[in-house]
Design an enzyme around this catalytic site. Structure first.
Site, mmCIF file in Angstrom:
data_model
loop_
_atom_site.group_PDB
_atom_site.id
_atom_site.type_symbol
_atom_site.label_atom_id
_atom_site.label_comp_id
_atom_site.label_asym_id
_atom_site.label_seq_id
_atom_site.Cartn_x
_atom_site.Cartn_y
_atom_site.Cartn_z
ATOM 1 N N ASP A 10 32.592 -45.682 -28.851
ATOM 2 C CA ASP A 10 31.518 -46.567 -28.415
ATOM 3 C C ASP A 10 30.290 -46.302 -29.272
ATOM 4 O O ASP A 10 29.479 -45.424 -28.981
ATOM 5 C CB ASP A 10 31.200 -46.345 -26.935
ATOM 6 C CG ASP A 10 30.207 -47.369 -26.393
ATOM 7 O OD1 ASP A 10 29.543 -48.046 -27.220
ATOM 8 O OD2 ASP A 10 30.095 -47.498 -25.172
ATOM 9 N N HIS A 66 22.684 -46.047 -27.605
ATOM 10 C CA HIS A 66 22.879 -44.675 -27.161
ATOM 11 C C HIS A 66 22.514 -43.635 -28.226
ATOM 12 O O HIS A 66 22.707 -42.440 -27.986
ATOM 13 C CB HIS A 66 24.337 -44.490 -26.729
ATOM 14 C CG HIS A 66 24.783 -45.540 -25.766
ATOM 15 N ND1 HIS A 66 24.226 -45.693 -24.526
ATOM 16 C CD2 HIS A 66 25.729 -46.522 -25.884
ATOM 17 C CE1 HIS A 66 24.812 -46.717 -23.897
ATOM 18 N NE2 HIS A 66 25.708 -47.228 -24.704
#
Length: 307
Positions: A194, A199
Site C-alpha cells: 500500500d 501514509h
C-alpha cells in the site's frame, strides 16, 4: 468528472493472478507489530510472537489476505474502475469486511476477481464497495469488501445504502490491551504494497486535509485482529472466520491504540481508541469464533454482522 455509478456497477469484473511467499507473510506481520508486544519481556524471541515471524512455525493471520499479492489495496484499485475518475487525495478507506473460506496458506498462487458491487450517496460523499473474491486450485479462499469514501461526490442521486449501526458493546470489556504505534509503523507497513502517499508524504497528507501522514486503516485493522487472536483466542488464527470493521477516525504514527474486547457466543466485538487523544478509530466484529477446528460458513454485512 463525477462518479458515474451506472457505469461503475456495469463494468466487467477484473481478474488477475496473485502470489505470495512466507517472506511476504512475515513482512506483513512485522508491519502490524509482531515481535514488538510491549507486554513480553523479550518479544522478539517470545514463542507466541515467533509463530508470526519464524518461517518454521509460521501461522498466517487472516487479515494478511488484504495485502496478499503485494498489489494496491481495494481502496486504490476502486479508482481504476470505469466510471470512477477521482483524485486519490479525496479518498478515504471507510471500512473493510473479510470472510475466509479456508485458512490462508503461508504461500500460494490464486486468482483475484474484483468488481464494484454498490455505490451509495451519502450527501457529502459517495461510498463505493469493491468486492474481491480470491480462488485457488482447491476453490474459494477468501472474500473481501473494501468500502471507499470519496469526498465531494455525493448529492448526485441514488440510495444512501445501509446506514444502521449496531448497538455499542455494553458492560466492562472482557479484555483491554494497549498497542503502541511506532513512529515508523506506516513506513514499514507500506512495504506490503500500500504505497498511498497519504501514509508517508507530508505534502500529500496536507493536500488531503491532514497535518501529517496518517497510519493505514488496514494497519490498525491488522493490529486489532492480532490483539484479539493473542488475548482471547489462544493464538489460534484458524478460529477467525470473518472480520468486519469501520474506520471511524485517523491514527497517527506514535499513537497508542487501546483495544477493548467483548466476547460473545460466536464473535468478539472490538472498539479501538487512540488512547492519548481520546478518539475512537475503529469499531468492528471478529466473527464466527468457535471451538478449535470447527468451521462455520457465512458472510458479513456492511456493519460486520453475520448473515
Amino acid at each position: 468528472m463525477p462518479i458515474d455509478a451506472a457505469l461503475a456497477l456495469a463494468a466487467a469484473p477484473r481478474s488477475g493472478e496473485i502470489s505470495w511467499t512466507p517472506g511476504d507473510v512475515q513482512l506483513y506481520h512485522l508491519g502490524i507489530g509482531a515481535g514488538a508486544d510491549p507486554g513480553k519481556a523479550d518479544p522478539a524471541t517470545d514463542p507466541d510472537e515467533l509463530r508470526y515471524t519464524l518461517e518454521s512455525r509460521l501461522h498466517v493471520l487472516p487479515s494478511f489476505a488484504t495485502v496478499a499479492g503485494g498489489g494496491p489495496p481495494g481502496v486504490i484499485r476502486a479508482l481504476s474502475v470505469p466510471g470512477v475518475d477521482v483524485g486519490l487525495a479525496r479518498v478515504l478507506h471507510a471500512g473493510q469486511d473479510l470472510t475466509t473460506h479456508r485458512p490462508v496458506p503461508a504461500s500460494g498462487t490464486a486468482t483475484a476477481t474484483s468488481r464494484v458491487t454498490a455505490v451509495y450517496d451519502r450527501g457529502e460523499a459517495a461510498v463505493l464497495v469493491l468486492r474481491t473474491e480470491v480462488t485457488d486450485a482447491e476453490g474459494p479462499l477468501w472474500t473481501e469488501d473494501a468500502r471507499v469514501f470519496v469526498r465531494g461526490e455525493g448529492g448526485r442521486g441514488g440510495g444512501r445504502g445501509p446506514v444502521s449501526r449496531p448497538d455499542p458493546p455494553v458492560g466492562v470489556p472482557d479484555r483491554t490491551v494497549e498497542r503502541p504505534v511506532r513512529p515508523d509503523q506506516a513506513l514499514l507497513y507500506r512495504l506490503s504494497g500500500d504505497l498511498n502517499p497519504l501514509h508517508a508524504d507530508p505534502e500529500f497528507a496536507r493536500l488531503a486535509g491532514f497535518d501529517r501522514p496518517v497510519l493505514h486503516g488496514l494497519c490498525t485493522y491488522g493490529i486489532t485482529l492480532k490483539a484479539v487472536v493473542d488475548t482471547l483466542l489462544g493464538g489460534d488464527v484458524g478460529r477467525v472466520r470473518g472480520y468486519g470493521a469501520r474506520f471511524t477516525g485517523v491514527v497517527y504514527p506514535g499513537d497508542t491504540l487501546r483495544v477493548r474486547m467483548w466476547r460473545g457466543e460466536d464473535r468478539v466485538r472490538v472498539v479501538v481508541d487512540a488512547a492519548g487523544r481520546g478518539a475512537t478509530v475503529l469499531t468492528g466484529t471478529v466473527g464466527h469464533v468457535r471451538g478449535r477446528g470447527r468451521r462455520v460458513p457465512g458472510r458479513y454485512d456492511e456493519e460486520g454482522r453475520s448473515s
